[in-house]
Design an enzyme around this catalytic site. Structure first.
Site, PDB file in Angstrom:
ATOM      1  N   CYS A  29     -27.922 -15.760  -1.779  1.00 28.70           N
ATOM      2  CA  CYS A  29     -26.692 -16.254  -2.393  1.00 28.70           C
ATOM      3  C   CYS A  29     -26.019 -15.137  -3.167  1.00 28.70           C
ATOM      4  O   CYS A  29     -26.527 -14.029  -3.264  1.00 28.70           O
ATOM      5  CB  CYS A  29     -26.983 -17.441  -3.315  1.00 28.70           C
ATOM      6  SG  CYS A  29     -28.037 -17.005  -4.717  1.00 28.70           S
ATOM      7  N   CYS A  32     -27.691 -12.912  -5.739  1.00 31.63           N
ATOM      8  CA  CYS A  32     -28.555 -11.822  -5.246  1.00 31.63           C
ATOM      9  C   CYS A  32     -27.801 -10.495  -5.239  1.00 31.63           C
ATOM     10  O   CYS A  32     -28.394  -9.429  -5.434  1.00 31.63           O
ATOM     11  CB  CYS A  32     -29.042 -12.118  -3.823  1.00 31.63           C
ATOM     12  SG  CYS A  32     -30.001 -13.635  -3.663  1.00 31.63           S
ATOM     13  N   ASP A 445      10.590   6.434  -1.357  1.00 34.36           N
ATOM     14  CA  ASP A 445      11.102   7.797  -1.277  1.00 34.36           C
ATOM     15  C   ASP A 445      12.072   7.846  -0.095  1.00 34.36           C
ATOM     16  O   ASP A 445      11.866   7.177   0.916  1.00 34.36           O
ATOM     17  CB  ASP A 445       9.938   8.766  -1.058  1.00 34.36           C
ATOM     18  CG  ASP A 445      10.413  10.193  -0.953  1.00 34.36           C
ATOM     19  OD1 ASP A 445      11.213  10.609  -1.804  1.00 34.36           O
ATOM     20  OD2 ASP A 445       9.990  10.895  -0.013  1.00 34.36           O
ATOM     21  N   ASP A 644       5.203  10.123   1.328  1.00 38.25           N
ATOM     22  CA  ASP A 644       4.491  10.791   2.418  1.00 38.25           C
ATOM     23  C   ASP A 644       3.018  11.019   2.110  1.00 38.25           C
ATOM     24  O   ASP A 644       2.279  11.503   2.953  1.00 38.25           O
ATOM     25  CB  ASP A 644       5.169  12.107   2.798  1.00 38.25           C
ATOM     26  CG  ASP A 644       5.144  13.136   1.664  1.00 38.25           C
ATOM     27  OD1 ASP A 644       4.425  12.912   0.667  1.00 38.25           O
ATOM     28  OD2 ASP A 644       5.850  14.145   1.770  1.00 38.25           O
ATOM     29  N   ASP A 648       4.320  13.217  -2.805  1.00 40.46           N
ATOM     30  CA  ASP A 648       4.513  12.113  -3.747  1.00 40.46           C
ATOM     31  C   ASP A 648       3.210  11.636  -4.378  1.00 40.46           C
ATOM     32  O   ASP A 648       3.154  10.537  -4.938  1.00 40.46           O
ATOM     33  CB  ASP A 648       5.179  10.930  -3.019  1.00 40.46           C
ATOM     34  CG  ASP A 648       6.524  11.312  -2.426  1.00 40.46           C
ATOM     35  OD1 ASP A 648       7.319  11.947  -3.139  1.00 40.46           O
ATOM     36  OD2 ASP A 648       6.775  10.987  -1.253  1.00 40.46           O
TER      37      ASP A 648
END
Length: 759
Positions: A29, A32, A445, A644, A648
């Site tokens: 579960c 764990c 941009d 890009d 940037d």
């Protein structure tokens, strides 16, 4: 063995670490997950450990050995094995084989358990009598009890072993709840069989059918869950399946097919029509079209010629080409994409971490509720009080198993990230997947994002008795001596039209004005107004034409032949063909779109007007873009930044979610949270749509799991009994618990059929 990688975050490179991948056994579960991750993080040298509960795979980063990691997992009460295959395909095949083996074991366990449980249940319904009131019934039920014990050992031993190990480590898991519930039912039933006189006559009921049915149904639920989980790996399998097994290497005028693992850098490889490109490279000879849709999501084939990049895994459509291998093995774009998708599938969004925290406290809480329920029945319940107390406590333990809660988030993340990859959108982590759904402002941009990033000749206005082809030929010949971007645009246009160039003499570049030269016995001038005035060229009467071109975000240049104005050549960075529609998709989703550019105010205004953007920042230096993102964030906006991925990078890192525009061979994988494999801005809208769909799916799963447990526990405890005499059967609780996990997995797999609308 693990593979060496560079661990990065928002583009910052940290120390080289080793990546280990382990397959976990015994994790039942969500609680764990936390125990396993904490145990691994305590190992000296481990930097990070992330477990995908849905896949039962843990990825560890650190300078540590596999043996240390396995020991830590075993000390925490679980088992592990190294997924040490040399290739992703082998690792996936290895896991598939392990899963299939486990699936067969679960089906076998289920068949044996239900083989006894179903006849016992039918007998109980048919006769209504499962009590001990005579010696013959004692003997009969003793035999059934021993058979039930055999089934508990054979079909349910993994539950009891898991519970015992959890107890040794002072913790509780799903196995604890199942072991307590079924174990209590069996022990009570054996007490009734062996010592019936010690139990009130009304309470001499045996629950062997509940024990066997619960073990059988939970095994069935786990098997169905395991089978459904396999579908979530389809995106990875599809990506791995893109790579061919062999490559045709050309050497000494011979062509030999060799295994792809043996391809070396700079090998010359031939690819024929209909074949897949084996590795990344650069075309040396030939011309073809390549279907890159499986990597980029772009349906149209892309033309490839000498000097063009090709990507391993894409499909060669029409021509035969020779290319030089530039990236092989784990360095190919496809290998990077597969690793990125796998990392994202293993990551946890914030909403998933909340579920893990709740699960860690859930099991102990359920055990307390079960004890309180039993005490209430013992003190206030009707006869037979012991039987009622046992049934209520057992039912609470069984129905409360948080399997569905643990699966709710990772299943949806796995499918969502895989679905995005199929659309050419690479999501780096679960946090980006969640945050993308909340974006209120998208910053774009201009150059290379809204526009194509490569200036082109857009207009040639003829002003004399010459023609367009002659103007272009002379202008390109004149500019052949220049490396200015506008000059390259003119030369590219001439090349596209297969116009041959002429020889020039006396070339001279006048800085800030333009260029001049002699060509074909003519004196040529190409530049701005200042150059024309300086050379006494009459440019009166064309002011309106110049203003019109400038208002359209174009750069007009005067072209004169023998000091007579002959043409106006306009150059612009063309807007991408689908930019307007993609921006409209974002705006329809109530996302404010803002453009940022280093261009002047007039050019920025013209571009913004063309694509339907109302807000923009002009004359912004690259290092100032991050400041603009921060400014919008200060206004309370959840900001996405698209660029890009290289120039940037500061702005991408500053944004809540950074989107890098990439191509199949130059993907800025580490500079942003999301990478768009194709240049289309539709990828933004697709990424956000998939993000929203995935988050909604997670919420549905979590809501379903929580409601199931919150509503199921009180009913199991017996709150409806005083009103309607209704008490939940433990067998029904076991079936509901098992199939709740299947429901969550099935709901997550619905994402596989999701389609982003609008492109």
């Amino acid at each position: 063995m693990g593979q060496s990688i560079l661990k990065t975050e928002k583009g910052r490179i940290q120390q080289a670490l080793t990546r280990h991948q382990l397959l976990i056994e015994g994790a039942g579960c969500a609680s764990c997950v936390g125990k396993i991750e904490d145990a691994l993080k305590q190992v000296s040298g481990v930097e990070d450990a992330t477990m995908n509960f849905a896949q039962r795979v843990v990825v560890v980063l650190g300078n540590v050995t596999d043996e240390q990691l396995i020991n830590a997992i075993e000390m925490a009460g679980y088992r592990a094995q190294v997924m040490g295959s040399s290739t992703e395909k082998e690792a996936l095949d290895e896991k598939s084989k392990a899963d299939f083996k486990h699936y067969k074991q679960l089906i076998r366990n289920m068949t044996i358990a239900l083989g006894l449980g179903i006849p016992l249940m039918v007998y109980g319904f048919w006769t209504g009598d499962m009590t001990v009131s005579s010696t013959s019934e004692q003997i009969a039920w003793l035999l059934v009890g021993l058979l039930t014990l055999g089934i508990m050992v054979f079909s349910g031993k993994h539950f009891y072993i898991g519970a015992w190990k959890s107890l040794l480590h002072h913790s509780a898991t799903m196995d604890t709840l199942i072991a307590l519930g079924t174990g209590a039912a069996w022990l009570y039933s054996m007490l009734v069989v062996l010592f019936p006189g010690s139990v009130p006559e009304m309470a001499r009921h045996v629950y062997f059918e509940a024990t066997t049915m619960i073990i059988g149904l939970i095994n069935l639920g786990l098997a169905l869950e395991l089978r459904a989980r396999g579908k979530t790996s389809e995106a990875i399998k599809r990506l791995i399946g893109l790579q061919p097994k062999t490559a045709c290497v050309v050497s000494s005028e011979k062509e030999v097919d060799i295994p792809i693992e043996q391809v070396q850098l700079n090998d010359i490889i031939r690819v024929r029509p209909g074949e897949k490109i084996p590795v990344d490279g650069v075309v040396k000879e030939g011309h073809t079209t390549v279907d890159e849709s499986m990597l980029t999501g772009e349906p149209m084939p892309v033309e490839k010629g000498e000097g063009d990049d090709v990507v391993g895994g894409t499909l060669n459509k029409s021509g035969s080409v020779l290319f030089s291998a530039t990236r092989i093995g784990k360095d190919t774009a496809l290998a990077h994409i597969i690793n990125m998708v796998k990392r994202a599938q293993n990551s946890k969004p914030p909403i998933g971490r909340l579920a893990d925290v709740i699960s860690a406290y859930f099991v102990p809480t359920v055990m307390i509720i079960a004890v309180i329920s039993a005490l209430v029945w013992l003190n206030f319940g009707p006869d037979p009080i012991v039987a009622f107390a046992l049934v209520s406590a057992m039912t609470v333990l069984i129905i409360a198993c948080p399997c569905a809660l643990g699966l709710a988030t990772p299943m949806s993340v796995m499918v969502g990230v895989g679905k995005a990859a199929e659309a050419g959108v690479l999501i780096r982590n679960g946090e980006a997947l969640q945050t993308a759904s909340k974006i209120t402002t998208m910053v774009l941009d201009k150059t290379g994002t809204i526009t194509q990033g490569a200036p082109k000749v857009t207009d040639i206005v003829i002003l004399s008795d010459t023609n367009e082809e002659t103007v272009l030929q002379l202008a390109a010949s004149l500019e052949s001596g220049s490396e200015h971007p506008l000059a390259l645009a003119i030369m590219d246009t001439a090349n596209e039209r297969t116009i041959s160039l002429k020889k020039t003499d006396n070339f001279k570049a006048v800085i800030g004005h333009g260029v001049e030269a002699n060509c074909a016995d003519k004196q040529l001038l190409l530049g701005n107004e200042k150059l024309m005035r300086a050379k006494n060229v009459d440019i009166d009467g064309v002011e309106e034409e110049i203003r019109t071109l400038a208002s359209e975000a174009k750069t007009p240049m005067y072209f004169a032949i023998d000091h007579k104005l002959s043409a106006i050549i306009a150059i612009a960075d063309p807007i991408k063909s689908d930019a307007v529609n993609a921006i409209q998709r974002l705006q329809r989703n109530n996302i404010r779109v803002v453009m940022v550019t280093g261009d002047n105010q007039a050019t920025a205004n013209a571009v913004a007007k063309k694509v339907g953007i109302n807000d923009f920042f002009a004359e912004v230096l690259p290092e100032e873009k991050a400041e603009k993102v921060a400014f919008l964030q200060q206004q309370g906006e959840i900001v996405g930044m698209t660029g890009d991925g290289i120039n940037d990078a500061p702005a991408l890192a500053r944004a809540h979610v950074g989107f890098a525009i990439g191509t199949g061979t130059d993907v800025a994988i580490e500079s942003a949270d999301v990478t768009l494999m194709r240049g289309s801005l539709h990828g933004l809208a697709d990424a956000i749509a998939i993000s929203k769909a995935t988050l909604n799916n997670i919420k549905q799963n979590l809501l379903g799991a929580f409601i199931y447990n919150i509503a199921g526990i009180p009913i199991a405890a017996g709150v409806l009994y005083p009103l309607w005499g209704m008490l939940l059967n433990p067998v029904i609780a076991g079936a509901a618990m098992a199939f709740s996990s299947v429901t969550v997995v099935t709901n997550a797999n619905r994402l596989r059929f999701f389609k982003a609308q609008g492109n």
